[in-house]
Design an enzyme around this catalytic site. Sequence first.
Site, short mmCIF file in Angstrom:
data_model
loop_
_atom_site.label_atom_id
_atom_site.label_comp_id
_atom_site.label_asym_id
_atom_site.label_seq_id
_atom_site.Cartn_x
_atom_site.Cartn_y
_atom_site.Cartn_z
CE LYS A 13 -2.45 -0.98 3.74
NZ LYS A 13 -2.00 -2.33 4.17
NE ARG A 88 -4.81 -1.93 9.81
CZ ARG A 88 -3.80 -1.38 9.14
NH1 ARG A 88 -3.89 -0.17 8.65
NH2 ARG A 88 -2.70 -2.07 8.98
NE ARG A 127 7.18 -3.36 6.06
CZ ARG A 127 5.87 -3.13 6.04
NH1 ARG A 127 5.30 -2.57 4.99
NH2 ARG A 127 5.13 -3.48 7.05
NE ARG A 160 5.83 -0.99 10.29
CZ ARG A 160 4.76 -0.94 9.50
NH1 ARG A 160 4.79 -0.24 8.38
NH2 ARG A 160 3.67 -1.57 9.83
NE ARG A 171 1.52 -5.47 10.96
CZ ARG A 171 2.61 -5.17 10.28
NH1 ARG A 171 3.76 -5.71 10.60
NH2 ARG A 171 2.56 -4.31 9.28
P1 ADP Z 1 0.52 -2.34 7.64
O1 ADP Z 1 -0.50 -1.99 6.61
O2 ADP Z 1 1.85 -2.69 7.04
O3 ADP Z 1 0.06 -3.31 8.68
P2 ADP Z 1 0.29 0.29 8.88
O4 ADP Z 1 1.49 1.17 8.88
O5 ADP Z 1 -0.85 0.66 7.99
O6 ADP Z 1 0.87 -1.12 8.53
O7 ADP Z 1 -0.28 0.13 10.36
C1 ADP Z 1 0.53 -0.24 11.44
C2 ADP Z 1 -0.32 -0.48 12.67
O8 ADP Z 1 -1.00 0.75 13.05
C3 ADP Z 1 -1.46 -1.48 12.51
O9 ADP Z 1 -1.01 -2.81 12.69
C4 ADP Z 1 -2.42 -1.03 13.63
O10 ADP Z 1 -1.97 -1.46 14.89
C5 ADP Z 1 -2.30 0.47 13.58
N1 ADP Z 1 -3.32 1.06 12.68
C6 ADP Z 1 -3.09 1.67 11.48
N2 ADP Z 1 -4.26 2.05 10.91
C7 ADP Z 1 -5.25 1.70 11.76
C8 ADP Z 1 -6.67 1.80 11.75
N3 ADP Z 1 -7.32 2.34 10.71
N4 ADP Z 1 -7.36 1.32 12.81
C9 ADP Z 1 -6.73 0.77 13.85
N5 ADP Z 1 -5.39 0.61 13.93
C10 ADP Z 1 -4.65 1.07 12.90
#
Ligand code: ADP
Length: 216
Positions: A13, A88, A127, A160, A171
Site C-alpha cells: 500500500k 480497517r 522490509r 519495524r 496482523r
Molecule cells: P501495515 O498496513 O503494514 O500493517 P500500517 O502502517 O498501515 O501497517 O499500520 C501499522 C499499525 O497501526 C497497525 O497494525 C495497527 O496497529 C495500527 N493502525 C493503522 N491504521 C489503523 C486503523 N485504521 N485502525 C486501527 N489501527 C490502525
Amino acid sequence: MRIVLLGSPGSGKGTQAIRIKKKFGIPHISTGDIFRDNIERNTTIGMEAKSYISKGLLVPDSVTIQIVENRLAEDDCKDGFLLDGFPRNLPQAEVLDKGLEKTGKKLDAVVNLDVTDEIIIKRMANRRICSSCGESYNLLFSKPAADGICDKCGGKLYIREDDKPETVVNRLSVYRNQTFPLVEYYNKKGILITVNGEDSADKTFLDILSSLERLP
Ligand code: ADP
Ligand code: ZN
C-alpha cells in the site's frame, strides 16, 4: 479523486500510495505513519497506540476515527485524498461514508491489493525502513545500494518492530477477520478495484491506473 487503499499488511500500500499521490496530486494519509510519528514524539496518542501496534492489534476506533476526521477536515483534503490503512474495519468504513455524505461527497474508488499470505510473510521479514526520511526498502526486490543505509538521504535503515514474525501472524489474522470484510462492503457499492499485488510495483501501478479508467 477520493481513494482508499485496501490490502493486507505488506501488500504494498505504501509503495503504491507514493505513485498514486504523485499522479493525482492528492494528499496521502497513512494512519500507520500518523501513529508512528506520534509514538516517536511521545504524544498521548502515541503512548496509547504503541501497546496495540506492537502486538499487531488495531488501535481502538475512538482514537483512530478522531485522528482521521481531523486530518480529512484540513484544507488540502477538500478536493481529494488517498487513505492508506483506513478504514480497517466495518465501523470505520461506516463512519467514513457518513462523514463524506454529510458534505455531499463520496469515495471514487477502493483499490484492493491482492497478495497471498505466503508472500506477505516473506516480504515483511525483508522490509527495512529509513529512520530519517521514512523511505521503505525490501532486501528481496528494492535493496539499498549500501547495506543498512538509505539511498535517498543516508539515514540508517531499521526493521519495524511490528514486522517481527510473531507480530506479523497477528496482523494477518486481524486483517482477515476485521479488514477483509471491507472488500465485499465496497464491492457491493460498485467502487472496488482488485489488482494483483504480487507483480512488480510498476506493473501493479499500471494495473491500478487502467482499472481506475474503467470505473463508471
Ligand atoms: P501495515 O498496513 O503494514 O500493517 P500500517 O502502517 O498501515 O501497517 O499500520 C501499522 C499499525 O497501526 C497497525 O497494525 C495497527 O496497529 C495500527 N493502525 C493503522 N491504521 C489503523 C486503523 N485504521 N485502525 C486501527 N489501527 C490502525
Ligand atoms: Zn532516508
